[in-house]
Motif scaffolding. Sequence first.
Motif, PDB file in Angstrom:
ATOM      1  N   VAL A   1      33.105  46.472  46.545  1.00 54.89           N
ATOM      2  CA  VAL A   1      33.180  45.003  46.393  1.00 54.89           C
ATOM      3  C   VAL A   1      34.646  44.576  46.386  1.00 54.89           C
ATOM      4  O   VAL A   1      35.025  43.606  47.058  1.00 54.89           O
TER       5      VAL A   1
ATOM      6  N   TYR B   1      25.442  43.237  38.169  1.00 56.02           N
ATOM      7  CA  TYR B   1      26.299  44.127  37.370  1.00 56.02           C
ATOM      8  C   TYR B   1      27.545  44.517  38.164  1.00 56.02           C
ATOM      9  O   TYR B   1      28.658  44.492  37.639  1.00 56.02           O
TER      10      TYR B   1
ATOM     11  N   MET C   1      28.920  42.877  40.569  1.00 52.80           N
ATOM     12  CA  MET C   1      29.805  41.717  40.754  1.00 52.80           C
ATOM     13  C   MET C   1      30.574  41.405  39.476  1.00 52.80           C
ATOM     14  O   MET C   1      31.764  41.109  39.521  1.00 52.80           O
ATOM     15  N   LEU C   2      29.884  41.455  38.343  1.00 57.60           N
ATOM     16  CA  LEU C   2      30.552  41.180  37.067  1.00 57.60           C
ATOM     17  C   LEU C   2      31.648  42.221  36.816  1.00 57.60           C
ATOM     18  O   LEU C   2      32.776  41.866  36.423  1.00 57.60           O
TER      19      LEU C   2
ATOM     20  N   ALA D   1      34.554  41.460  39.052  1.00 60.78           N
ATOM     21  CA  ALA D   1      35.332  40.309  38.573  1.00 60.78           C
ATOM     22  C   ALA D   1      36.253  40.746  37.433  1.00 60.78           C
ATOM     23  O   ALA D   1      37.441  40.396  37.412  1.00 60.78           O
ATOM     24  N   LEU D   2      35.712  41.532  36.516  1.00 54.48           N
ATOM     25  CA  LEU D   2      36.518  41.992  35.379  1.00 54.48           C
ATOM     26  C   LEU D   2      37.650  42.914  35.839  1.00 54.48           C
ATOM     27  O   LEU D   2      38.773  42.832  35.343  1.00 54.48           O
TER      28      LEU D   2
ATOM     29  N   LEU E   1      39.087  42.931  38.822  1.00 55.36           N
ATOM     30  CA  LEU E   1      40.094  42.146  39.552  1.00 55.36           C
ATOM     31  C   LEU E   1      40.989  41.382  38.583  1.00 55.36           C
ATOM     32  O   LEU E   1      42.217  41.387  38.711  1.00 55.36           O
ATOM     33  N   ILE E   2      40.368  40.712  37.623  1.00 54.11           N
ATOM     34  CA  ILE E   2      41.148  39.854  36.723  1.00 54.11           C
ATOM     35  C   ILE E   2      41.997  40.688  35.762  1.00 54.11           C
ATOM     36  O   ILE E   2      43.129  40.322  35.456  1.00 54.11           O
ATOM     37  N   SER E   3      41.470  41.833  35.335  1.00 53.07           N
ATOM     38  CA  SER E   3      42.258  42.652  34.409  1.00 53.07           C
ATOM     39  C   SER E   3      43.366  43.414  35.135  1.00 53.07           C
ATOM     40  O   SER E   3      44.272  43.947  34.496  1.00 53.07           O
ATOM     41  N   GLY E   4      43.286  43.461  36.463  1.00 50.22           N
ATOM     42  CA  GLY E   4      44.323  44.150  37.228  1.00 50.22           C
ATOM     43  C   GLY E   4      44.293  45.653  37.030  1.00 50.22           C
ATOM     44  O   GLY E   4      45.227  46.358  37.391  1.00 50.22           O
TER      45      GLY E   4
END
Lengths: 113, 571
Positions: free
Chosen positions: B50, B79, B81-82, B85-86, B88-91
């Motif tokens: 993803v 699951y 996707m979530l 997302a986490l 990507l945002i947490s790097g």
Amino acid sequence: MVVSVNVLMILFVYFLGEQTYVRFLLSVVYVLYLPGYSLVEFITTFEKSIKGVEKIAYSFGLSIVVVILFCFLLNYSPWGIRLTPLIIGISLFTMICMLVATIRKYKTLFKPI
Amino acid sequence: MKRLESLTYIGLLAVLVLGAYIRFIPILETGTEWLADLDPYRNLRAVNEVISNCRMPLFDNLSAAPNGTYATYSTSQGYYMLSSALTLISGSSASLFLSFSPVIYEVALLLVVYVFGTEVANSRWAGLFAAFFVAIPRGWAMISLIGTCPLAENLGAVVFPLVLLLFWKCTVQKRKSFLLFSGLLLGISLLIHPVTYFYLVITIFVYVVLMCIIKRHGRMLVIGLEVLVISFFAVLIQFFSIRDFGYLSSFTHGALWLASLQPVYPVIDFYVVFYEVGGLVLFLSLMAFILVFLDRKWNYLILASCSIVMFGIIAMSLVVSLRPLLANVPFGAFIILSHRVMMPYLPLVLSLLGGIFVAEYLLPWVRTDNKLKCQISFKKAVAAFVLIIVFIAVSLPSIQSSLEYSANYKWASWAKKYAPLFKWAKDNTNASDVFILNEISLGEVVKTIAKRPIVFTLSYQDLVTPNLVKRMWLQSSVFIKGYDENLAQRLLYEFNVSYVIVIKNQSNLDILNKKYVFPAPDDSFPLYLQWMDSKEYLERIYSDLNLGFYVYFVHRDRLFNGEISLPEVEP
């Protein structure tokens, strides 16, 4: 709280950039708590009985709903599941929900008797 | 009395720390680069896909299911996707987030259980005791769901009690505003983990029917239908994202096979329930269950309904003659593979019932709505204190067992041990080269780390393949003595296998006898290797005697490729 987490998250993602445990923890709050929390704040303008630990539990549940549905939207949009659309979407959602909730609360507070 | 109630917050904090620490142990032992179990490597692969493609992949190129069937990444998309997302945002890397996810979801689960117990029994002590019982699981519940490995079940476990709580609020407290919320969350459970959705729908159905019969309240039926209709958005999303539900029948067929292999791991009996839930919780929950009906405590009927459903599933799975019938029913696999109820739907419900029994009947003086609360005597306070200490003391072996289980959970360090093998495969073979391993579970790690296709694993994605039985024959005939050599060669040829990997002292699948076997125990392993070396179509090209793995190259031109018929075997 919502505004400061949003600002901090944007700072970490776009300006500080590095992978740190602070950013990791902040992103967990940002993704798994904040969207739901802002929605619960909005809901509590109708349903005043939600408070304390109950609010935290519902915030987590609603955050999952919001983020997963938003990811599905992004998946079928031209942008795809990328960092910037995610940040824009989650931040906008939380800020709008909080704004509407605040306006509603103030309206109720200053309602003429 | 208020002070006694506020004590529960300190207790909750202690339970949260205990639960989180138990899940944190594997990270302390092996770090975040290697996951705490083998199945989650599939999740890691999906999340990485993803992130690199910015879209949910339609299928997994490395799975045994043919491309274009939409089967391989069709479930748990929410699951994936979530988690993406986490990540990507947490790097961070996907493996870092997935390693930490059991800790995060455990905290969320314990909070939800606490709220559930508190709301339903109107006592914080009920919530606290329930959360305490949930924090120290054993066996299946420890392994997968709330346990030490990052599976979709982790998240499904949190959603499960939350949906039940919200639905209870709709029906018992008649809070209409929770209707939409519970419907949405029920739908999301399908996108996170279909098993959770399946169990929730059955539980809601049974609960609604029982409420209609007992309370003669037809409105319940309407609320149940409304929640189901709201959740239908997820069925539509699932349908349009995969466009094919045909794989369900393939999966139930695979489940039937899994249930027929001895020893039968994924079908549990009541002894397993007793061992994993523990005598104390089982006794307390049984008392609560009886009192629901004797005392007409219909507030707790939703929990009683859920335990009826879960025990019903275990009972049905134990009837062997029923399994072929279940295999023809959509979602029948979730009944056949009854170990699912321990991950951790049943332990959750029993813990809640147990917590409620303690608060409702053993500590009645700490209930907030009790009239005695302002006149609590010193004797009663001491009795309450002693009772709490007794519960903690009785639970000490369980705490010890959970801590040891988590510390000794070998999979992360076991996969890490074979890092040189994965590196060798990645550096020295082509991406399209097909591998076969005598250790079935390790295949998932090879797929994720070395990115090479494996003929057969026991993961969900590989069980939905149409030629499952053929692959099982290949898995058995290559590694186990006594099978027809021509059959092994013909299947190696057919599946275009390039490399055969033998790992020392690992169990394998024996399809003819329908069981797991150890083809080469330690003392006879040199003889076993001689037997493998003697096969003229195999050439040993890489091995590590210390780590105990041996890689053979398959000379395709030396393989028998004539016609051969497979013996008939049924699950």
